[in-house]
Scaffold this motif. Structure first.
Motif, PDB file in Angstrom:
ATOM      1  N   SER A  18      25.917  40.195 -10.919  1.00 34.59           N
ATOM      2  CA  SER A  18      26.976  40.044 -11.913  1.00 34.59           C
ATOM      3  C   SER A  18      26.484  40.334 -13.324  1.00 34.59           C
ATOM      4  O   SER A  18      26.955  39.747 -14.284  1.00 34.59           O
ATOM      5  N   ALA A  19      25.529  41.261 -13.467  1.00 35.22           N
ATOM      6  CA  ALA A  19      24.939  41.546 -14.769  1.00 35.22           C
ATOM      7  C   ALA A  19      25.984  42.027 -15.771  1.00 35.22           C
ATOM      8  O   ALA A  19      25.917  41.683 -16.943  1.00 35.22           O
ATOM      9  N   ASN A  20      26.958  42.822 -15.331  1.00 29.40           N
ATOM     10  CA  ASN A  20      27.949  43.378 -16.243  1.00 29.40           C
ATOM     11  C   ASN A  20      29.303  42.699 -16.100  1.00 29.40           C
ATOM     12  O   ASN A  20      30.315  43.260 -16.478  1.00 29.40           O
ATOM     13  N   PHE A  21      29.342  41.506 -15.562  1.00 28.40           N
ATOM     14  CA  PHE A  21      30.614  40.837 -15.324  1.00 28.40           C
ATOM     15  C   PHE A  21      31.192  40.278 -16.610  1.00 28.40           C
ATOM     16  O   PHE A  21      30.510  39.614 -17.382  1.00 28.40           O
ATOM     17  N   GLU A  22      32.468  40.597 -16.831  1.00 26.11           N
ATOM     18  CA  GLU A  22      33.214  40.020 -17.946  1.00 26.11           C
ATOM     19  C   GLU A  22      34.553  39.547 -17.395  1.00 26.11           C
ATOM     20  O   GLU A  22      35.279  40.313 -16.774  1.00 26.11           O
ATOM     21  N   ALA A  23      34.869  38.289 -17.621  1.00 24.34           N
ATOM     22  CA  ALA A  23      36.126  37.724 -17.127  1.00 24.34           C
ATOM     23  C   ALA A  23      37.307  38.366 -17.849  1.00 24.34           C
ATOM     24  O   ALA A  23      37.243  38.633 -19.045  1.00 24.34           O
ATOM     25  N   CYS A  24      38.392  38.590 -17.097  1.00 28.59           N
ATOM     26  CA  CYS A  24      39.613  39.122 -17.695  1.00 28.59           C
ATOM     27  C   CYS A  24      40.520  37.962 -18.112  1.00 28.59           C
ATOM     28  O   CYS A  24      40.209  36.799 -17.854  1.00 28.59           O
ATOM     29  N   LYS A  25      41.656  38.285 -18.726  1.00 28.99           N
ATOM     30  CA  LYS A  25      42.566  37.241 -19.221  1.00 28.99           C
ATOM     31  C   LYS A  25      43.123  36.374 -18.094  1.00 28.99           C
ATOM     32  O   LYS A  25      43.318  35.186 -18.261  1.00 28.99           O
ATOM     33  N   SER A  26      43.385  36.969 -16.928  1.00 29.44           N
ATOM     34  CA  SER A  26      43.958  36.221 -15.802  1.00 29.44           C
ATOM     35  C   SER A  26      42.923  35.995 -14.701  1.00 29.44           C
ATOM     36  O   SER A  26      43.268  35.978 -13.520  1.00 29.44           O
ATOM     37  N   GLN A  27      41.658  35.786 -15.078  1.00 25.80           N
ATOM     38  CA  GLN A  27      40.568  35.686 -14.107  1.00 25.80           C
ATOM     39  C   GLN A  27      40.755  34.542 -13.115  1.00 25.80           C
ATOM     40  O   GLN A  27      40.509  34.703 -11.931  1.00 25.80           O
ATOM     41  N   CYS A  73      36.101  40.807  -9.190  1.00 25.32           N
ATOM     42  CA  CYS A  73      35.445  39.599  -8.680  1.00 25.32           C
ATOM     43  C   CYS A  73      33.992  39.589  -9.146  1.00 25.32           C
ATOM     44  O   CYS A  73      33.327  40.619  -9.143  1.00 25.32           O
ATOM     45  N   GLU A  74      33.522  38.429  -9.514  1.00 23.60           N
ATOM     46  CA  GLU A  74      32.164  38.305 -10.044  1.00 23.60           C
ATOM     47  C   GLU A  74      31.104  38.679  -9.017  1.00 23.60           C
ATOM     48  O   GLU A  74      30.053  39.208  -9.363  1.00 23.60           O
ATOM     49  N   ASP A  75      31.380  38.456  -7.714  1.00 25.64           N
ATOM     50  CA  ASP A  75      30.370  38.744  -6.699  1.00 25.64           C
ATOM     51  C   ASP A  75      30.405  40.189  -6.189  1.00 25.64           C
ATOM     52  O   ASP A  75      29.616  40.561  -5.334  1.00 25.64           O
TER      53      ASP A  75
END
Length: 119
Positions: A44-53, A90-92
């Motif tokens: 998840s190095a480049n994971f960014e949560a979205c507004k409706s995560q 998805c983060e995974d």
């Protein structure tokens, strides 16, 4: 040598080897832990949560429909869900997978123009 180790090694024909073996095992365990943390951090190095995560996680990432279901209806529904939550992932998921239909999709190559009925 620590007092306990000297006592434990006193009856061994080569006490210095026991000490070296213990050091090697400690270093191997530390190296394995470091390797595992590096590998897991890459997921998840480049994971960014979205507004409706939070909603996306429940409906896409943690659902049977988008995770394990093998029906064409599930795949189509999850693709529609991805459209409703564009930019979410998805983060995974692997870093290369940016959407449900991306690399690693469960139903890839199983529906549509494949199989006996496509001919």
């Amino acid at each position: 040598k620590p007092q306990g180790l000297a006592r434990a090694c006193s009856g061994h024909p080569r006490p210095h080897l026991l000490h070296l073996q213990a050091q090697v095992l400690t270093m191997k365990a530390a190296a394995a832990a470091l390797l595992a943390s590096v590998l897991l951090s890459g997921v998840s190095a480049n994971f960014e949560a979205c507004k409706s995560q939070a909603t996306f996680d429940v409906r896409m990432c943690k659902s049977h429909m988008c995770g394990d279901c093998t029906l064409a209806w599930c795949m189509e529904s999850c693709q529609k869900l991805q459209e409703e939550h564009s930019g979410c992932r998805c983060e995974d998921w692997p870093v290369a997978r940016v959407s449900y239909s991306g690399e690693g999709m469960k139903g890839a190559g199983k529906y549509g123009d494949v199989g006996d009925y496509s001919k």
